[in-house]
Design a protein around this motif. Structure first.
Motif, PDB file in Angstrom:
ATOM      1  N   ARG A   1      20.264  10.990  20.200  1.00  0.00           N
ATOM      2  CA  ARG A   1      19.642   9.537  20.967  1.00  0.00           C
ATOM      3  C   ARG A   1      20.281   8.485  19.708  1.00  0.00           C
ATOM      4  NH1 ARG A   1      13.648  11.661  19.963  1.00  0.00           N
ATOM      5  NH2 ARG A   1      14.747  12.590  18.249  1.00  0.00           N
TER       6      ARG A   1
ATOM      7  N   ASN B   1      24.205   9.265  24.958  1.00  0.00           N
ATOM      8  CA  ASN B   1      22.721   9.263  25.156  1.00  0.00           C
ATOM      9  C   ASN B   1      22.667   8.026  24.382  1.00  0.00           C
ATOM     10  OD1 ASN B   1      20.011   9.203  25.612  1.00  0.00           O
ATOM     11  ND2 ASN B   1      19.607  11.246  24.157  1.00  0.00           N
TER      12      ASN B   1
ATOM     13  N   THR C   1      21.018   4.151  23.899  1.00  0.00           N
ATOM     14  CA  THR C   1      20.007   3.151  24.505  1.00  0.00           C
ATOM     15  C   THR C   1      20.534   1.746  23.806  1.00  0.00           C
ATOM     16  OG1 THR C   1      18.299   4.579  24.634  1.00  0.00           O
ATOM     17  CG2 THR C   1      17.785   2.351  24.633  1.00  0.00           C
TER      18      THR C   1
ATOM     19  N   GLU D   1      21.103  -7.154  30.826  1.00  0.00           N
ATOM     20  CA  GLU D   1      21.039  -5.892  31.156  1.00  0.00           C
ATOM     21  C   GLU D   1      22.214  -5.130  31.806  1.00  0.00           C
ATOM     22  OE1 GLU D   1      17.425  -4.191  32.924  1.00  0.00           O
ATOM     23  OE2 GLU D   1      16.173  -5.308  31.494  1.00  0.00           O
TER      24      GLU D   1
ATOM     25  N   SER E   1      24.754  -2.037  30.542  1.00  0.00           N
ATOM     26  CA  SER E   1      24.791  -0.921  31.263  1.00  0.00           C
ATOM     27  C   SER E   1      26.316  -0.693  31.398  1.00  0.00           C
ATOM     28  CB  SER E   1      24.089  -1.073  32.517  1.00  0.00           C
ATOM     29  OG  SER E   1      22.502  -1.130  32.257  1.00  0.00           O
TER      30      SER E   1
ATOM     31  N   GLN F   1      23.050   4.011  28.603  1.00  0.00           N
ATOM     32  CA  GLN F   1      22.408   4.894  29.484  1.00  0.00           C
ATOM     33  C   GLN F   1      21.044   4.350  29.679  1.00  0.00           C
ATOM     34  OE1 GLN F   1      24.280   6.618  27.109  1.00  0.00           O
ATOM     35  NE2 GLN F   1      25.909   6.666  28.640  1.00  0.00           N
ATOM     36  N   GLN F   2      20.370   3.849  28.886  1.00  0.00           N
ATOM     37  CA  GLN F   2      18.980   3.173  28.981  1.00  0.00           C
ATOM     38  C   GLN F   2      19.198   1.918  28.489  1.00  0.00           C
ATOM     39  OE1 GLN F   2      19.133   6.287  26.790  1.00  0.00           O
ATOM     40  NE2 GLN F   2      19.259   7.396  28.830  1.00  0.00           N
TER      41      GLN F   2
ATOM     42  N   ILE G   1      16.252  -1.158  27.070  1.00  0.00           N
ATOM     43  CA  ILE G   1      14.704  -1.350  26.341  1.00  0.00           C
ATOM     44  C   ILE G   1      14.715  -2.871  25.978  1.00  0.00           C
ATOM     45  CG2 ILE G   1      14.468   1.149  25.742  1.00  0.00           C
ATOM     46  CD1 ILE G   1      14.604   0.014  22.960  1.00  0.00           C
TER      47      ILE G   1
END
Length: 331
Positions: A153, A178, A180, A189, A193, A198-199, A201
């Motif tokens: 992560r 993985n 973020t 955003e 991306s 992948q994420q 916040i």
């Protein structure tokens, strides 16, 4: 080369004046190598350089610009040939030594890096100090254990800026699955991306009202470009044996934490310096950057002329700047 153009910063009766001027070689700092600058780039430090009390410029007048790529036109060193393509980043350039926002630059031979064969001068400045810093940050995290954990992560802060956006692209190309991205605004955003996050916040997902000494283990590794409260809130969220690299201070220079994340979870804080690293480490980082043409192709870049530098540095100041801005010095 009797006269040429440069963006010069002067102190006029206590007021900083930043504008395009015609100058001569006598206006440049001393050095062994004269370079015809083809491209430069904009960095957060360049924005600070033109601010009153920005803490970057040592004396005036000064030509800012901490990056440049171009061709050698004169050299007192046998290490460089006339016409050779080279790049320079960091050291005192654009701070106490005249920098890259000029059609010509003169620098010490020790600062000059031969341009990797795989890169054009323009591509080198798409990377610039931001790319060098991103690569050094990834190296540090990989040496701290990330290399063997492709599904770890990973969080990248300031992910739509220069260092952050390049870091996202490089992490994707190096097989990390993985990742973020931390961004502040809606319009950022889509960019992060596309670059490989992948994420995504927001700061409100990161900050908590209460300040417990340890928080839930959210991330194995963090590539932080912001500093300040962001870094302070992330250290207690690192997983056991994790690490955070620190390379920026846009969020402030303070760091508030306790020893508990370090003595109970064995986490590590990794300082990243791209200004005064050894020549050997600099060459290794640029050689690695040159292998990632796909990363270059995905980055958001704008190319501007020398006269547009002040406008785009103001965008950096207000936080409305995305990706990388390249300064073209030739018509």
């Amino acid at each position: 080369m009797d006269t040429f153009k440069a963006m010069r910063l002067e102190d006029v009766n206590g007021q900083l004046v930043f504008g395009l001027q015609n100058i001569t070689l006598n206006d440049l700092s001393q050095g062994d190598v004269i370079i015809k600058v083809l491209y430069s780039s904009l960095n957060y430090k360049d924005m600070l350089a033109i601010q009153p009390k920005g803490g970057v410029i040592r004396h005036y007048p000064m030509i800012p610009g901490i990056d440049l790529a171009g061709t050698v036109v004169s050299s007192k060193s046998d290490a460089f040939e006339i016409g050779q393509k080279v790049l320079v980043t960091g050291y005192e350039m654009g701070m106490s030594h005249t920098g890259g926002f000029s059609e010509y630059a003169r620098v010490p031979k020790e600062w000059v890096v031969p341009l990797p064969q795989e890169l054009s001068p323009e591509q080198a400045m798409v990377y610039g100090t931001a790319g060098l810093t991103a690569m050094l940050s990834i190296f540090a995290l990989e040496n701290a254990g990330l290399f063997e954990k492709k599904e770890a992560r990973v969080l990248v802060t300031g992910a739509s800026g220069g260092v952050g956006s390049i870091a996202l692209a490089l992490l994707k190309e190096r097989g990390y699955s993985n990742v973020t991205a931390l961004v502040r605004k809606d319009y950022q955003e889509a960019l992060v991306s596309r670059l490989g996050a992948q994420q995504v916040i927001r700061p409100e997902d990161l900050f908590v009202k209460e300040k417990p000494l340890l928080l839930k283990e959210q991330y194995d590794f963090v590539l932080d470009t912001v500093g300040g409260d962001v870094a302070s809130h992330l250290i207690p969220q690192l997983a056991y044996g994790g690490a955070i690299s620190l390379c920026g201070n846009a969020g402030g220079i303070g760091l508030q934490t306790t020893v508990l994340p370090f003595i109970l979870r064995g986490v590590n804080v990794l300082g990243i310096d791209s200004v005064n690293i050894s020549h050997q480490d600099r060459l290794a980082a640029w050689a690695e950057l040159a292998q990632y043409q796909m990363a270059l192709d995905t980055l958001q870049t704008d190319t501007i002329g020398l006269e547009e530098v002040p406008k785009h540095l103001e965008m950096l100041k207000t936080g409305s700047h995305l990706g990388r801005t390249i300064v073209r010095l030739t018509d």
